[in-house]
Design an enzyme around this catalytic site. Sequence first.
Site, PDB file in Angstrom:
ATOM      1  N   SER A  69      -8.162  27.490  -9.583  1.00 28.29           N
ATOM      2  CA  SER A  69      -8.352  26.979 -10.950  1.00 28.29           C
ATOM      3  C   SER A  69      -9.668  26.210 -11.084  1.00 28.29           C
ATOM      4  CB  SER A  69      -7.160  26.123 -11.394  1.00 28.29           C
ATOM      5  OG  SER A  69      -7.105  24.905 -10.704  1.00 28.29           O
ATOM      6  N   ASN A  70     -10.093  25.532 -10.026  1.00 28.45           N
ATOM      7  CA  ASN A  70     -11.413  24.868 -10.100  1.00 28.45           C
ATOM      8  C   ASN A  70     -12.540  25.897 -10.092  1.00 28.45           C
ATOM      9  OD1 ASN A  70     -11.379  21.799 -10.081  1.00 28.45           O
ATOM     10  ND2 ASN A  70      -9.769  22.314  -8.597  1.00 28.45           N
ATOM     11  N   ASN A 124     -17.717  19.519  -2.427  1.00 30.48           N
ATOM     12  CA  ASN A 124     -16.268  19.679  -2.349  1.00 30.48           C
ATOM     13  C   ASN A 124     -15.632  18.844  -3.448  1.00 30.48           C
ATOM     14  OD1 ASN A 124     -13.691  20.411  -1.203  1.00 30.48           O
ATOM     15  ND2 ASN A 124     -13.564  18.337  -0.340  1.00 30.48           N
ATOM     16  N   ARG A 158     -13.761  29.353  15.314  1.00 25.65           N
ATOM     17  CA  ARG A 158     -14.360  28.790  14.105  1.00 25.65           C
ATOM     18  C   ARG A 158     -15.837  29.178  13.975  1.00 25.65           C
ATOM     19  NH1 ARG A 158     -11.405  25.122  11.253  1.00 25.65           N
ATOM     20  NH2 ARG A 158      -9.918  24.440  12.787  1.00 25.65           N
ATOM     21  N   ASP A 188     -13.494  15.164   3.733  1.00 27.83           N
ATOM     22  CA  ASP A 188     -13.309  14.347   2.516  1.00 27.83           C
ATOM     23  C   ASP A 188     -14.052  13.017   2.587  1.00 27.83           C
ATOM     24  OD1 ASP A 188     -11.603  16.358   1.584  1.00 27.83           O
ATOM     25  OD2 ASP A 188      -9.799  15.332   2.281  1.00 27.83           O
ATOM     26  N   HIS A 195     -12.022  16.791  -4.304  1.00 31.77           N
ATOM     27  CA  HIS A 195     -10.780  16.298  -3.708  1.00 31.77           C
ATOM     28  C   HIS A 195     -10.012  15.522  -4.782  1.00 31.77           C
ATOM     29  CE1 HIS A 195      -8.058  15.009  -0.556  1.00 31.77           C
ATOM     30  NE2 HIS A 195      -8.104  13.796  -1.086  1.00 31.77           N
ATOM     31  N   GLU A 233     -10.153  17.341 -12.870  1.00 34.03           N
ATOM     32  CA  GLU A 233     -10.976  18.110 -11.914  1.00 34.03           C
ATOM     33  C   GLU A 233     -11.748  19.208 -12.624  1.00 34.03           C
ATOM     34  OE1 GLU A 233      -9.213  19.344  -8.114  1.00 34.03           O
ATOM     35  OE2 GLU A 233      -7.440  18.194  -8.655  1.00 34.03           O
ATOM     36  N   MET A 257      -9.312  25.785   2.430  1.00 38.83           N
ATOM     37  CA  MET A 257      -8.484  25.034   3.375  1.00 38.83           C
ATOM     38  C   MET A 257      -8.869  25.292   4.833  1.00 38.83           C
ATOM     39  SD  MET A 257      -6.631  23.364   1.318  1.00 38.83           S
ATOM     40  CE  MET A 257      -5.226  22.735   2.227  1.00 38.83           C
ATOM     41  N   ARG A 258     -10.166  25.258   5.107  1.00 42.81           N
ATOM     42  CA  ARG A 258     -10.636  25.407   6.496  1.00 42.81           C
ATOM     43  C   ARG A 258     -11.673  24.340   6.787  1.00 42.81           C
ATOM     44  NH1 ARG A 258      -7.935  28.014   9.928  1.00 42.81           N
ATOM     45  NH2 ARG A 258      -9.766  28.419  11.211  1.00 42.81           N
TER      46      ARG A 258
HETATM   47  C1  GRF Z   1      -7.535  21.042  -6.047  1.00 38.59           C
HETATM   48  O1  GRF Z   1      -6.668  19.983  -6.349  1.00 38.59           O
HETATM   49  C2  GRF Z   1      -8.722  20.548  -5.274  1.00 38.59           C
HETATM   50  O2  GRF Z   1      -9.120  19.269  -5.634  1.00 38.59           O
HETATM   51  C3  GRF Z   1      -8.217  20.547  -3.856  1.00 38.59           C
HETATM   52  O3  GRF Z   1      -7.404  21.683  -3.756  1.00 38.59           O
HETATM   53  C4  GRF Z   1      -6.904  22.017  -5.053  1.00 38.59           C
HETATM   54  C5  GRF Z   1      -7.335  23.425  -5.317  1.00 38.59           C
HETATM   55  O4  GRF Z   1      -6.793  23.919  -6.520  1.00 38.59           O
HETATM   56  N1  GRF Z   1      -9.299  20.518  -2.911  1.00 38.59           N
HETATM   57  P1  GRF Z   1      -7.404  25.213  -7.176  1.00 38.59           P
HETATM   58  O5  GRF Z   1      -7.332  26.316  -6.123  1.00 38.59           O
HETATM   59  O6  GRF Z   1      -8.806  24.918  -7.576  1.00 38.59           O
HETATM   60  O7  GRF Z   1      -6.526  25.511  -8.352  1.00 38.59           O
END
Ligand code: GRF
Length: 219
Positions: free
Chosen positions: A16-17, A110, A68, A148, A112, A177, A93-94
Amino acid sequence: MSARRRVGVLISGRGSNMKALIEAAAAKDYPAEIVLVVSNRADAAGVAIAAAAGIKTRTIPHKDFADRATFDAALDGALRAAGVEIVCLAGFMRLFTPAFVERWRGRMLNIHPSLLPSFPGLDPHGQALAAGVRFSGCTVHFVTPAMDSGPIIAQAAVPVHADDTGESLAARVLAAEHRLYPIALALVAEGRARMEGDRAVIAGCAAPAEALFNPVPAP
Ligand code: GRF
């Protein structure tokens, strides 16, 4: 306007971001264009969203790599091949090798969902509720080797309500966000936000004049 900066977005899931960045970049006067979306998971819903928006997508499953370093090298190769200048992590998520982080130093962002340095890592909304804070929010920062924790570019403060659950707080923060990330990326793309040592330096931006209160003081 000078050329738009070429941006690669890295995702692992919902996206979604990423979608918010794609929508912002659809405006002709936005200073960046999304040229590539890379997922490390084949089942990431965001890949279809990007493809439907006409963005080039790649899936590079981390599980296909021995370690990695080789995964990061493949990622770097894909970003370079697309001419990417700025990398946006959006629910990716890596963790990276120090070499990859160094390669994109000052050019990788990034987001958060907390007011860093509070509540890094997993379940930031659960952490915020457990701590009893009256505000949480979200942070866009430059990426440094520690998770982070890089120089902060922009933050949005979001009130915590007395009856919040992790889900309701997450939804309120997520809406912020989606507004914050395009603002922060524009600042970096325009060269108005730069990483200098352990700080992000921002040129020509207004800060709010007033404190925010929660609860709101009686009139
Ligand atoms: C968001 O809350 C972002 O801040 C975090 O992971 C989530 C990802 O959501 N790092 P999306 O995939 O952007 O919907």
